[in-house]
Design an enzyme around this catalytic site. Structure first.
Site, PDB file in Angstrom:
ATOM      1  N   GLU A 249       0.878  -1.180   0.000  1.00  0.00           N
ATOM      2  CA  GLU A 249       0.000   0.000   0.000  1.00  0.00           C
ATOM      3  C   GLU A 249       0.907   1.219   0.000  1.00  0.00           C
ATOM      4  O   GLU A 249       1.699   1.409   0.928  1.00  0.00           O
ATOM      5  CB  GLU A 249      -0.914   0.000   1.234  1.00  0.00           C
ATOM      6  CG  GLU A 249      -2.067  -0.982   1.132  1.00  0.00           C
ATOM      7  CD  GLU A 249      -2.960  -0.749  -0.069  1.00  0.00           C
ATOM      8  OE1 GLU A 249      -2.989   0.382  -0.604  1.00  0.00           O
ATOM      9  OE2 GLU A 249      -3.613  -1.708  -0.509  1.00  0.00           O
ATOM     10  N   CYS A 283      -2.371   9.049   3.705  1.00  0.00           N
ATOM     11  CA  CYS A 283      -2.232   8.555   2.330  1.00  0.00           C
ATOM     12  C   CYS A 283      -3.495   8.854   1.527  1.00  0.00           C
ATOM     13  O   CYS A 283      -3.449   8.943   0.308  1.00  0.00           O
ATOM     14  CB  CYS A 283      -1.924   7.082   2.320  1.00  0.00           C
ATOM     15  SG  CYS A 283      -3.061   6.153   3.348  1.00  0.00           S
ATOM     16  N   GLU A 384       3.305  13.057  -5.207  1.00  0.00           N
ATOM     17  CA  GLU A 384       2.827  13.080  -3.822  1.00  0.00           C
ATOM     18  C   GLU A 384       3.737  13.990  -2.987  1.00  0.00           C
ATOM     19  O   GLU A 384       4.962  13.849  -3.013  1.00  0.00           O
ATOM     20  CB  GLU A 384       2.857  11.658  -3.239  1.00  0.00           C
ATOM     21  CG  GLU A 384       2.258  11.601  -1.842  1.00  0.00           C
ATOM     22  CD  GLU A 384       2.340  10.215  -1.212  1.00  0.00           C
ATOM     23  OE1 GLU A 384       3.420   9.614  -1.244  1.00  0.00           O
ATOM     24  OE2 GLU A 384       1.314   9.752  -0.691  1.00  0.00           O
TER      25      GLU A 384
HETATM   26  P1  NAP Z   1       8.788   4.852   3.669  1.00  0.00           P
HETATM   27  O1  NAP Z   1       9.956   5.753   3.744  1.00  0.00           O
HETATM   28  O2  NAP Z   1       8.620   4.026   2.442  1.00  0.00           O
HETATM   29  O3  NAP Z   1       8.904   3.898   4.953  1.00  0.00           O
HETATM   30  C1  NAP Z   1       7.930   2.932   5.245  1.00  0.00           C
HETATM   31  C2  NAP Z   1       8.582   1.812   6.043  1.00  0.00           C
HETATM   32  O4  NAP Z   1       9.544   1.165   5.228  1.00  0.00           O
HETATM   33  C3  NAP Z   1       9.335   2.298   7.288  1.00  0.00           C
HETATM   34  O5  NAP Z   1       9.212   1.358   8.310  1.00  0.00           O
HETATM   35  C4  NAP Z   1      10.767   2.342   6.785  1.00  0.00           C
HETATM   36  O6  NAP Z   1      11.746   2.245   7.807  1.00  0.00           O
HETATM   37  C5  NAP Z   1      10.792   1.107   5.924  1.00  0.00           C
HETATM   38  N1  NAP Z   1      11.883   1.064   4.971  1.00  0.00           N
HETATM   39  C6  NAP Z   1      12.741   2.048   4.588  1.00  0.00           C
HETATM   40  N2  NAP Z   1      13.640   1.564   3.703  1.00  0.00           N
HETATM   41  C7  NAP Z   1      13.330   0.266   3.510  1.00  0.00           C
HETATM   42  C8  NAP Z   1      13.879  -0.783   2.717  1.00  0.00           C
HETATM   43  N3  NAP Z   1      14.935  -0.586   1.900  1.00  0.00           N
HETATM   44  N4  NAP Z   1      13.318  -1.993   2.769  1.00  0.00           N
HETATM   45  C9  NAP Z   1      12.252  -2.236   3.565  1.00  0.00           C
HETATM   46  N5  NAP Z   1      11.687  -1.290   4.361  1.00  0.00           N
HETATM   47  C10 NAP Z   1      12.226  -0.064   4.324  1.00  0.00           C
HETATM   48  O7  NAP Z   1       7.408   5.617   3.895  1.00  0.00           O
HETATM   49  P2  NAP Z   1       7.047   6.640   5.059  1.00  0.00           P
HETATM   50  O8  NAP Z   1       7.770   7.907   4.784  1.00  0.00           O
HETATM   51  O9  NAP Z   1       7.217   5.984   6.377  1.00  0.00           O
HETATM   52  O10 NAP Z   1       5.486   6.827   4.840  1.00  0.00           O
HETATM   53  C11 NAP Z   1       4.953   7.723   3.925  1.00  0.00           C
HETATM   54  C12 NAP Z   1       4.486   7.031   2.682  1.00  0.00           C
HETATM   55  O11 NAP Z   1       3.599   5.986   3.052  1.00  0.00           O
HETATM   56  C13 NAP Z   1       3.694   7.912   1.755  1.00  0.00           C
HETATM   57  O12 NAP Z   1       4.087   7.673   0.439  1.00  0.00           O
HETATM   58  C14 NAP Z   1       2.249   7.482   1.969  1.00  0.00           C
HETATM   59  O13 NAP Z   1       1.399   7.700   0.888  1.00  0.00           O
HETATM   60  C15 NAP Z   1       2.444   6.034   2.221  1.00  0.00           C
HETATM   61  N6  NAP Z   1       1.284   5.476   2.925  1.00  0.00           N
HETATM   62  C16 NAP Z   1       0.422   4.711   2.208  1.00  0.00           C
HETATM   63  C17 NAP Z   1      -0.708   4.176   2.824  1.00  0.00           C
HETATM   64  C18 NAP Z   1      -1.650   3.316   2.047  1.00  0.00           C
HETATM   65  O14 NAP Z   1      -2.425   2.603   2.672  1.00  0.00           O
HETATM   66  N7  NAP Z   1      -1.624   3.334   0.738  1.00  0.00           N
HETATM   67  C19 NAP Z   1      -0.944   4.425   4.171  1.00  0.00           C
HETATM   68  C20 NAP Z   1      -0.033   5.223   4.868  1.00  0.00           C
HETATM   69  C21 NAP Z   1       1.084   5.733   4.234  1.00  0.00           C
HETATM   70  P3  NAP Z   1      12.438   3.583   8.393  1.00  0.00           P
HETATM   71  O15 NAP Z   1      11.350   4.359   9.018  1.00  0.00           O
HETATM   72  O16 NAP Z   1      13.432   3.048   9.348  1.00  0.00           O
HETATM   73  O17 NAP Z   1      13.054   4.284   7.219  1.00  0.00           O
END
Ligand code: NAP
Length: 482
Positions: A249, A283, A384
């Site tokens: 997601e 999101c 985004e």
């Molecule tokens: P993110 O940077 O992609 O991080 C999400 C998770 O992935 C965190 O736990 C992060 O850890 C981890 N992560 C980072 N690098 C990784 C890797 N190489 N391999 C595996 N996991 C890794 O996203 P975010 O900034 O936390 O959240 C914002 C984004 O989430 C936005 O794009 C938003 O639209 C999306 N979102 C989508 C939904 C939906 O249901 N569609 C809901 C909520 C949010 P760290 O924190 O340690 O970096």
């Protein structure tokens, strides 16, 4: 003052606070909320091995008994409701009422899937053959990795943990580094509820290192990820090398279409709510308001006036509508997009700056920002931003609005504001998004129905509601002659 150090939870034990730690910072004040032990690739391997070891017993425990543990964990969360909500506001920045709403939702999710333990419906259909009984059972998938973002730091881990566990899977949860404490509270509640050792494991730490270790962990059978498209797409590529089951997601660029026949005041309120509450860090937030030409000027003016009345500040204070961006990096991303917007669309009609008066200087506050006359090819209409920035766009009529709304690679949520029933149905059938709202904000979903997007926003089976079971279980089909 001594800050608490929170530990990782592996094989039923809180692992001693040794080795490196990282700080969990309050984005409104800059204060250290707490510290976490920084998990390593070795911790992920140990957690996955523990989950693998716990799987045979957990998956064969009867499902109502698994559900009972979720009910008990919900009770524990309920008893700590105020503390858990306050911790969320302190680590993520959303306002206290929003945090309370989210903790309530996490509790409800635990109860909803706790009840699923008494259903877990398979299929039973009549055979074409005499005296053949045929049915399909739901079986768990195995060890599942859960990777969660910071913006719903309790609800998202809850809506992955609860269906995974009730179906009989064992899990390794890796929460976002910017807000791990809310997820820790869920795991602590499951521990208090007596979840057998190894069934739930929690490892906080850097996503790059832990994410790779998780996708490579031998016992893993599936990964559920919520976060950015960039990380989701990488995970997908890695997971498919091992044929892991995967659910992604990811991002959105969600439109709210406003037609001339809409209830005008409600349309303004719904758009402002969806664009700016939770600092635009949902999101499902609206980042594009696509407005029919004949009401465009009046709508823009009203949105700007409503935005002017929003109070930005520390979400722990009463009367605050909008908290900070979650951290400095997120704030800088938002400010960079605002600068891009200035070059593309001119000065915003309101907002556009970081707020630094008095105590606000200690946090990452950005004014709610409205750009007018944004056109579909502009970057601020396509990418985004994940912050309090709204692009208002002009549409000739309903058809033009639909064309603009769909002309985007994302497909998470979308909203229409109208009193015309035919257009509601045109929108419902033709809008390319997984979550639709009509005369409501584009954000604000419940847990009883499927959740998820389409196009580049999502991949794999939906989350929440009965659909969640389709990711966390597999069918086993049985033909039985009697
Ligand atoms: P993110 O940077 O992609 O991080 C999400 C998770 O992935 C965190 O736990 C992060 O850890 C981890 N992560 C980072 N690098 C990784 C890797 N190489 N391999 C595996 N996991 C890794 O996203 P975010 O900034 O936390 O959240 C914002 C984004 O989430 C936005 O794009 C938003 O639209 C999306 N979102 C989508 C939904 C939906 O249901 N569609 C809901 C909520 C949010 P760290 O924190 O340690 O970096």
């Amino acid at each position: 003052m001594q800050t608490t150090v929170f530990q990782n939870y592996i094989d039923g034990e809180w692992r001693r606070a040794e080795g490196q730690q990282f700080e969990n910072l309050n984005p409104a004040t800059g204060e250290v909320v707490c510290r976490f032990v920084k998990g390593s690739a070795g911790d992920i391997a140990a957690a996955a091995a523990a989950a693998g070891g716990a799987f045979p017993a957990w998956s064969t425990l009867n499902a109502p008994a698994r559900g009972a543990i979720l009910f008990k964990a919900a009770e524990i969360l309920e008893s700590r409701f105020d503390e858990v909500a306050a911790d969320m506001t302190r680590e993520e920045g959303k306002t206290l009422p929003e945090a309370k709403g989210e903790v309530r939702r996490a509790i409800n999710i635990f109860r909803y899937f706790g009840g699923e333990g008494s259903r877990l419906n398979g299929m039973l259909v009549p055979s074409e053959r005499d005296r053949v009984h045929m049915f399909a059972l739901r079986k768990p998938v195995g060890v599942v990795g859960l990777i969660t973002p910071w913006n719903f730091p309790s609800a998202i881990p809850a809506w992955k943990l609860a269906p995974a566990l009730v179906c009989g899977n064992t899990v390794v949860l890796k929460p976002a580094s910017a807000a791990p404490l809310s997820a820790w509270h869920l795991v602590n509640a499951l521990h208090g509820a007596g979840i057998p050792k190894g069934v739930v494991n929690f490892v906080a730490g850097p996503g790059g290192e832990l994410g790779r270790a998780l996708v490579e962990a031998a016992p893993l059978k599936a990964i559920s990820f919520t976060g950015s498209c960039q990380i989701g797409n990488w995970l997908h590529a890695e997971a498919s090398k091992r044929r892991l089951r995967i659910q992604l997601e990811m991002g959105g660029k969600n439109p709210t279409i406003v037609l001339a026949d809409a209830d005008f005041n409600a349309a303004v309120e719904n758009t402002v709510n969806a664009a700016f509450f939770s600092t635009g860090q949902k999101c499902t937030a609206t980042s594009r308001a696509i407005v029919e030409d004949s009401v465009y000027d009046r709508f823009l003016e009203a949105v700007v006036e409503r935005t002017r009345r929003l109070k930005v500040g520390d979400g722990m204070q009463p009367g605050i509508d909008i908290g900070p961006c979650v951290d400095r990096a997120q704030m800088e991303t938002v400010l960079r997009y605002i600068d891009m917007g200035r070059k593309e669309a001119g000065e915003p009609k309101i907002g556009g700056r970081r707020l630094t008066d008095g105590d606000l200087a200690k946090g990452y506050f950005v004014e709610p920002t409205v750009f007018a006359d944004v056109t579909p090819e502009m970057t601020i209409a396509r990418e985004e931003i994940f912050g309090p920035v709204l692009a208002v766009m002009r549409a000739r009529d309903f058809e033009d609005a639909m064309r603009i709304a769909n002309d985007i690679p994302f497909g998470l949520s979308a909203s229409i504001q109208t009193t015309n029933l035919s257009r509601v149905f045109e929108f419902v059938y033709r809008m390319e998004a997984g979550l639709l709202t009509v005369n409501l904000p584009s954000a604000g979903v419940e847990y009883q129905l499927p959740f998820g997007g389409t196009k580049e926003s999502s991949f794999g089976p939906k989350e929440q509601g009965p659909a969640a079971l389709d990711f966390y279980s597999d069918y086993k089909t049985v033909y039985l002659k009697y």
